[in-house]
Design an enzyme around this catalytic site. Sequence first.
Site, PDB file in Angstrom:
ATOM      1  N   ASP A  25       1.605  -1.854  -0.042  1.00 47.85           N
ATOM      2  CA  ASP A  25      -0.315   0.180  -0.051  1.00 47.85           C
ATOM      3  C   ASP A  25       0.779   0.787   0.106  1.00 47.85           C
ATOM      4  O   ASP A  25       2.363   0.912  -0.150  1.00 47.85           O
ATOM      5  CB  ASP A  25      -0.741   0.063   1.304  1.00 47.85           C
ATOM      6  CG  ASP A  25      -2.122   1.395   1.771  1.00 47.85           C
ATOM      7  OD1 ASP A  25      -2.312   2.049   0.755  1.00 47.85           O
ATOM      8  OD2 ASP A  25      -1.869   1.758   2.310  1.00 47.85           O
ATOM      9  N   SER A  26       0.695   2.423  -0.031  1.00 47.25           N
ATOM     10  CA  SER A  26       0.913   3.628   0.700  1.00 47.25           C
ATOM     11  C   SER A  26       1.470   3.720   0.472  1.00 47.25           C
ATOM     12  O   SER A  26       2.512   4.689   1.435  1.00 47.25           O
ATOM     13  CB  SER A  26       0.344   4.887  -0.610  1.00 47.25           C
ATOM     14  OG  SER A  26      -0.957   4.959  -0.172  1.00 47.25           O
ATOM     15  N   CYS A  88      -4.548  -1.498  -1.535  1.00 50.97           N
ATOM     16  CA  CYS A  88      -5.042  -0.294  -1.977  1.00 50.97           C
ATOM     17  C   CYS A  88      -5.976  -0.078  -3.680  1.00 50.97           C
ATOM     18  O   CYS A  88      -5.751  -0.447  -4.525  1.00 50.97           O
ATOM     19  CB  CYS A  88      -3.604   0.997  -2.929  1.00 50.97           C
ATOM     20  SG  CYS A  88      -3.298   1.990  -2.943  1.00 50.97           S
ATOM     21  N   CYS A 198     -10.935   2.896  -0.335  1.00 51.71           N
ATOM     22  CA  CYS A 198     -10.318   3.486  -0.006  1.00 51.71           C
ATOM     23  C   CYS A 198      -9.439   2.911   1.333  1.00 51.71           C
ATOM     24  O   CYS A 198      -9.760   2.410   2.480  1.00 51.71           O
ATOM     25  CB  CYS A 198      -9.542   4.840   0.287  1.00 51.71           C
ATOM     26  SG  CYS A 198      -7.504   4.392   0.799  1.00 51.71           S
ATOM     27  N   HIS A 200      -7.022   3.080   3.833  1.00 54.83           N
ATOM     28  CA  HIS A 200      -6.735   3.849   5.022  1.00 54.83           C
ATOM     29  C   HIS A 200      -8.524   3.427   5.621  1.00 54.83           C
ATOM     30  O   HIS A 200      -7.806   4.110   6.963  1.00 54.83           O
ATOM     31  CB  HIS A 200      -6.154   5.373   5.061  1.00 54.83           C
ATOM     32  CG  HIS A 200      -5.159   5.194   4.049  1.00 54.83           C
ATOM     33  ND1 HIS A 200      -4.186   4.746   3.265  1.00 54.83           N
ATOM     34  CD2 HIS A 200      -3.664   5.603   4.680  1.00 54.83           C
ATOM     35  CE1 HIS A 200      -3.523   4.643   2.976  1.00 54.83           C
ATOM     36  NE2 HIS A 200      -2.560   5.328   3.963  1.00 54.83           N
TER      37      HIS A 200
END
Length: 277
Positions: A25-26, A88, A198, A200
């Site tokens: 993931d980022s 992601c 997302c 997150h």
Amino acid sequence: TQHSGLRTQDSALAMADPRPVGLFDSGVGGLSVLREVGVLLPREDVLYLADTAWCPYGQRSVEEICQRSLQVGRWLLARGAKALVVACNTASAAALDTLRAQLEVPVVGMEPAVKPAAALTRSGRIGVLATPRTAESERLARLIQRYAREARVFVQECAELVPLIEQGELGGPRLEAALGRYLEPLLAQQVDVVVLGCTHYPLVQARIQALCGPEVQVVNPAPAVARQLARVLDQHGLRAPDTQPSQVDWWTTGSPAQLGQLLAALGHPGRPSQAAV
């Protein structure tokens, strides 16, 4: 019968694959997927790469995200990953087809949970929280067209949420203010389902649910991704041996110390290593 039973067991063991699953993931968003993988596939080792140096992906061009996802995927494969989870939504929307075409292992990606949301809604009004790049992606447009044609879908870009979560803002006034700004237009449209578009966002799902109220269902796609990974590992004979104790190998392209602090705050104590990708 006993003999043939032993033979079947031997062949099952021969098919077991102790290599790790690569997951990226980022940043820390992929933890929402990792949690579900840990529940469903407790024997699998995971190589987790937080591409923090490139975070957030959501404001980058599709070409950049695609190129970067390939670099990261190849890095994980070079370290022995037997399958890849793109944990992601932004990278999945931009790069999933390319990764599947160019990498020689199975690739599992994310997609906003529009299909389950369409099944859940009673009012026919669905909200989607997403990064700017996911919000405008063809992938999301196709999902809405395919599964939610009978519903009204309101997509809300949330440019600030990933940076706030990456800074460790998992509660408090700044996060509450940002969530309020993003949820207000959706609630004004009287949506009764909110999709977390997302990885997150499930990390602050309790706050999102509290602001939405009990009459709104908040949908996290991570459990469905873990189920898809299990199916893919079974299809390819890649499941870890039943005897294998699992571990997570943490890597970051940013600051290992910073990631370590954030992991601890999120209940995932680990000592990340520096990844030169």
